[in-house]
Design a protein around this motif. Structure first.
Motif, PDB file in Angstrom:
ATOM      1  N   GLY A   1     -45.984 -16.443  22.778  1.00  0.00           N
ATOM      2  CA  GLY A   1     -44.635 -16.016  22.420  1.00  0.00           C
ATOM      3  C   GLY A   1     -44.794 -14.646  22.450  1.00  0.00           C
ATOM      4  N   THR A   2     -43.585 -13.858  23.023  1.00  0.00           N
ATOM      5  CA  THR A   2     -43.625 -12.493  22.961  1.00  0.00           C
ATOM      6  C   THR A   2     -42.399 -12.028  22.162  1.00  0.00           C
ATOM      7  N   SER A   3     -42.411 -10.938  21.396  1.00  0.00           N
ATOM      8  CA  SER A   3     -41.491 -10.223  20.720  1.00  0.00           C
ATOM      9  C   SER A   3     -40.890 -11.436  19.705  1.00  0.00           C
ATOM     10  N   ALA A   4     -39.396 -11.627  19.813  1.00  0.00           N
ATOM     11  CA  ALA A   4     -38.933 -12.769  18.864  1.00  0.00           C
ATOM     12  C   ALA A   4     -39.870 -14.076  19.001  1.00  0.00           C
ATOM     13  N   GLY A   5     -40.507 -14.341  20.219  1.00  0.00           N
ATOM     14  CA  GLY A   5     -41.210 -15.516  20.371  1.00  0.00           C
ATOM     15  C   GLY A   5     -42.537 -15.606  19.599  1.00  0.00           C
ATOM     16  N   ALA A   6     -43.128 -14.309  19.154  1.00  0.00           N
ATOM     17  CA  ALA A   6     -44.087 -14.243  18.626  1.00  0.00           C
ATOM     18  C   ALA A   6     -43.904 -14.191  16.945  1.00  0.00           C
ATOM     19  N   ALA A   7     -42.896 -13.450  16.632  1.00  0.00           N
ATOM     20  CA  ALA A   7     -42.622 -13.424  15.209  1.00  0.00           C
ATOM     21  C   ALA A   7     -42.210 -14.850  14.590  1.00  0.00           C
ATOM     22  N   ALA A   8     -41.628 -15.650  15.510  1.00  0.00           N
ATOM     23  CA  ALA A   8     -41.137 -16.772  15.115  1.00  0.00           C
ATOM     24  C   ALA A   8     -42.192 -17.903  14.881  1.00  0.00           C
ATOM     25  N   ALA A   9     -43.432 -17.549  15.391  1.00  0.00           N
ATOM     26  CA  ALA A   9     -44.500 -18.326  15.703  1.00  0.00           C
ATOM     27  C   ALA A   9     -45.229 -19.157  14.197  1.00  0.00           C
ATOM     28  N   SER A  10     -44.954 -18.209  13.209  1.00  0.00           N
ATOM     29  CA  SER A  10     -45.451 -18.517  11.688  1.00  0.00           C
ATOM     30  C   SER A  10     -44.732 -19.291  10.946  1.00  0.00           C
ATOM     31  N   THR A  11     -45.301 -19.886   9.842  1.00  0.00           N
ATOM     32  CA  THR A  11     -44.381 -20.769   9.042  1.00  0.00           C
ATOM     33  C   THR A  11     -43.386 -20.005   8.635  1.00  0.00           C
ATOM     34  N   ASN A  12     -43.683 -18.795   8.029  1.00  0.00           N
ATOM     35  CA  ASN A  12     -42.739 -17.962   7.442  1.00  0.00           C
ATOM     36  C   ASN A  12     -42.452 -16.558   8.644  1.00  0.00           C
ATOM     37  N   MET A  13     -41.182 -16.277   8.478  1.00  0.00           N
ATOM     38  CA  MET A  13     -40.909 -15.013   9.628  1.00  0.00           C
ATOM     39  C   MET A  13     -39.939 -14.054   8.792  1.00  0.00           C
ATOM     40  N   ILE A  14     -40.174 -12.906   9.507  1.00  0.00           N
ATOM     41  CA  ILE A  14     -39.173 -11.764   9.157  1.00  0.00           C
ATOM     42  C   ILE A  14     -38.063 -11.794  10.213  1.00  0.00           C
ATOM     43  N   TYR A  15     -36.704 -11.827   9.744  1.00  0.00           N
ATOM     44  CA  TYR A  15     -35.721 -11.979  10.897  1.00  0.00           C
ATOM     45  C   TYR A  15     -34.697 -10.789  10.603  1.00  0.00           C
ATOM     46  N   ARG A  16     -35.069  -9.706   9.690  1.00  0.00           N
ATOM     47  CA  ARG A  16     -34.180  -8.938   9.473  1.00  0.00           C
ATOM     48  C   ARG A  16     -34.785  -7.778   8.564  1.00  0.00           C
ATOM     49  N   GLY A  17     -34.309  -6.221   8.665  1.00  0.00           N
ATOM     50  CA  GLY A  17     -34.829  -5.420   7.738  1.00  0.00           C
ATOM     51  C   GLY A  17     -35.003  -4.139   8.501  1.00  0.00           C
ATOM     52  N   GLN A  18     -34.349  -3.168   8.174  1.00  0.00           N
ATOM     53  CA  GLN A  18     -34.407  -1.789   8.827  1.00  0.00           C
ATOM     54  C   GLN A  18     -35.730  -1.176   8.453  1.00  0.00           C
ATOM     55  N   SER A  19     -36.451  -0.581   9.253  1.00  0.00           N
ATOM     56  CA  SER A  19     -37.672   0.077   8.948  1.00  0.00           C
ATOM     57  C   SER A  19     -37.533   1.162   8.005  1.00  0.00           C
ATOM     58  N   ASN A  20     -36.706   1.795   8.131  1.00  0.00           N
ATOM     59  CA  ASN A  20     -36.532   3.000   7.304  1.00  0.00           C
ATOM     60  C   ASN A  20     -36.249   2.912   5.670  1.00  0.00           C
ATOM     61  N   LYS A  21     -35.685   1.550   5.727  1.00  0.00           N
ATOM     62  CA  LYS A  21     -35.400   1.051   4.270  1.00  0.00           C
ATOM     63  C   LYS A  21     -36.087  -0.208   3.879  1.00  0.00           C
ATOM     64  N   ALA A  22     -37.303  -0.433   4.496  1.00  0.00           N
ATOM     65  CA  ALA A  22     -38.019  -1.784   4.567  1.00  0.00           C
ATOM     66  C   ALA A  22     -38.735  -1.893   3.014  1.00  0.00           C
ATOM     67  N   LEU A  23     -38.976  -0.660   2.395  1.00  0.00           N
ATOM     68  CA  LEU A  23     -39.553  -0.718   0.837  1.00  0.00           C
ATOM     69  C   LEU A  23     -38.369  -0.666  -0.129  1.00  0.00           C
ATOM     70  N   ILE A  24     -37.347  -1.031   0.331  1.00  0.00           N
ATOM     71  CA  ILE A  24     -36.235  -1.159  -0.806  1.00  0.00           C
ATOM     72  C   ILE A  24     -35.951  -2.635  -1.098  1.00  0.00           C
ATOM     73  N   LYS A  25     -35.968  -3.079  -2.418  1.00  0.00           N
ATOM     74  CA  LYS A  25     -36.051  -4.388  -2.665  1.00  0.00           C
ATOM     75  C   LYS A  25     -34.898  -5.358  -2.022  1.00  0.00           C
ATOM     76  N   GLY A  26     -34.899  -6.356  -1.239  1.00  0.00           N
ATOM     77  CA  GLY A  26     -34.110  -7.051  -0.861  1.00  0.00           C
ATOM     78  C   GLY A  26     -33.827  -6.759   0.794  1.00  0.00           C
ATOM     79  N   GLU A  27     -34.516  -5.435   1.204  1.00  0.00           N
ATOM     80  CA  GLU A  27     -33.859  -5.153   2.665  1.00  0.00           C
ATOM     81  C   GLU A  27     -34.433  -6.248   3.636  1.00  0.00           C
ATOM     82  N   VAL A  28     -35.710  -6.351   3.354  1.00  0.00           N
ATOM     83  CA  VAL A  28     -36.432  -7.317   4.192  1.00  0.00           C
ATOM     84  C   VAL A  28     -36.214  -8.927   4.041  1.00  0.00           C
ATOM     85  N   GLN A  29     -35.584  -9.497   4.998  1.00  0.00           N
ATOM     86  CA  GLN A  29     -35.191 -10.837   4.872  1.00  0.00           C
ATOM     87  C   GLN A  29     -36.211 -11.703   5.474  1.00  0.00           C
TER      88      GLN A  29
END
Length: 302
Positions: free
Chosen positions: A147-175
């Motif tokens: 899998g590449t890009s999305a295909g790699a991100a989805a390969a694991s049991t848990n995956m990140i599906y959204r979150g702006q890089s510049n706000k990532a360390l704000i609680k609730g931004e990374v989903q």
């Protein structure tokens, strides 16, 4: 837990802005365009039991331009003398139950998930017979899932599906949501170095320090064998974020929308031929790497 007999190859993807797509300048082109340079696509075929004689099925479900992606992958694999290539453009859940498609993945030697939107992959394939066939074959056969890009991100049991890089360390931004589940205890992000996504992975691991964070750069990949041994492939870098010895975080105390603090998170960098043991949490760095005719090779005995 049983040791998978199959092989999993996850790739960070690549963006090529010198497109042939007319005015569609912001479309992500198929990732194989960079794979030739250091042989990631070729490595996928090399790891297959039948190599160039393999039956390859490319799954373009995640892509918004599936027709173009499919044609590009056919051309790419043809370039590597692979002739038996099919494209499965599954657009909705009912398509995943198509008996023809189920039979094709039962016969395939390699299945390749393209880039795009990983949430499409989890929502369309989650809980389907299609996904169960892939998992069963991966567990019990010499079968390659890539899998590449999305295909790699989805390969694991848990995956990140959204979150702006510049706000990532704000609680609730990374989903985070459930992925396809080919590998446990890791969480994967892609286009990692180029898009500055370190914050996303730090947040994800701080929220669950038992997971190893894997940040795949472009033209970077990992070949995972027996479910535990990861070898770096491609010219790019892979960043590992290990939270098992994290000393402290306030992620559970602060309110939503507040910044998060993290103390003593361990970060490592993998480059081509390095290996990581997921059971021992140990990185083995390849000490000698040579470049011949633009291709990385290991020195004998290194």
């Amino acid at each position: 837990m049983s040791v998978p007999k199959g092989k999993l190859i996850i790739i960070g993807g690549a963006v090529d802005m010198n497109t042939n797509l007319g005015s569609q300048e912001n479309i992500v082109k198929p990732d194989h365009l960079k794979f030739f340079e250091q042989g990631i696509l070729k490595r996928i075929i090399t790891e297959s039991a039948k190599q160039a004689g393999s039956i390859v099925e490319v799954i373009t479900t995640a892509s918004q331009i599936p027709d173009l992606v499919g044609v590009e992958y056919i051309e790419a694999f043809n370039y590597l003398d692979v002739k038996h290539i099919g494209v499965l453009d599954i657009r909705k859940r009912e398509d995943a139950s198509n008996p023809e498609y189920l039979e094709r993945i039962r016969k395939a030697d390699v299945v390749m998930f393209s880039g795009g939107d990983q949430l499409r992959l989890s929502s369309i394939f989650g809980g389907t017979e299609f996904l169960q066939i892939l998992k069963t074959r991966y567990e019990n056969e010499n079968f390659v899932i890539a899998g590449t890009s999305a295909g790699a991100a989805a390969a694991s049991t848990n995956m990140i599906y959204r979150g702006q890089s510049n706000k990532a360390l704000i609680k609730g931004e990374v989903q985070i949501t459930a992925g396809l589940g080919f590998i446990d205890s890791v969480i994967i992000d892609t286009h990692f170095v180029q898009r500055g996504r370190i914050g996303r992975l730090l947040y994800a691991v701080a929220s669950n320090p038992g997971m190893l964070g894997i940040g795949l750069g472009e033209d970077a990949g990992l070949l995972i064998t027996e479910g535990t041994t990861m070898e770096a492939i491609g010219s790019g870098l892979t960043i590992l974020v290990n939270g098992r010895k994290m000393a402290e975080t306030n992620i559970y105390d602060v309110e939503m929308g507040s910044p998060v603090s993290i103390k003593n998170m361990r970060v490592s960098v993998m480059s081509i031929f390095d290996k990581y043991d997921l059971l021992q949490n140990q990185l083995a760095i390849k000490k000698t790497v040579k470049v011949e005719d633009g291709v990385f090779i290991t020195a004998p005995g290194s």
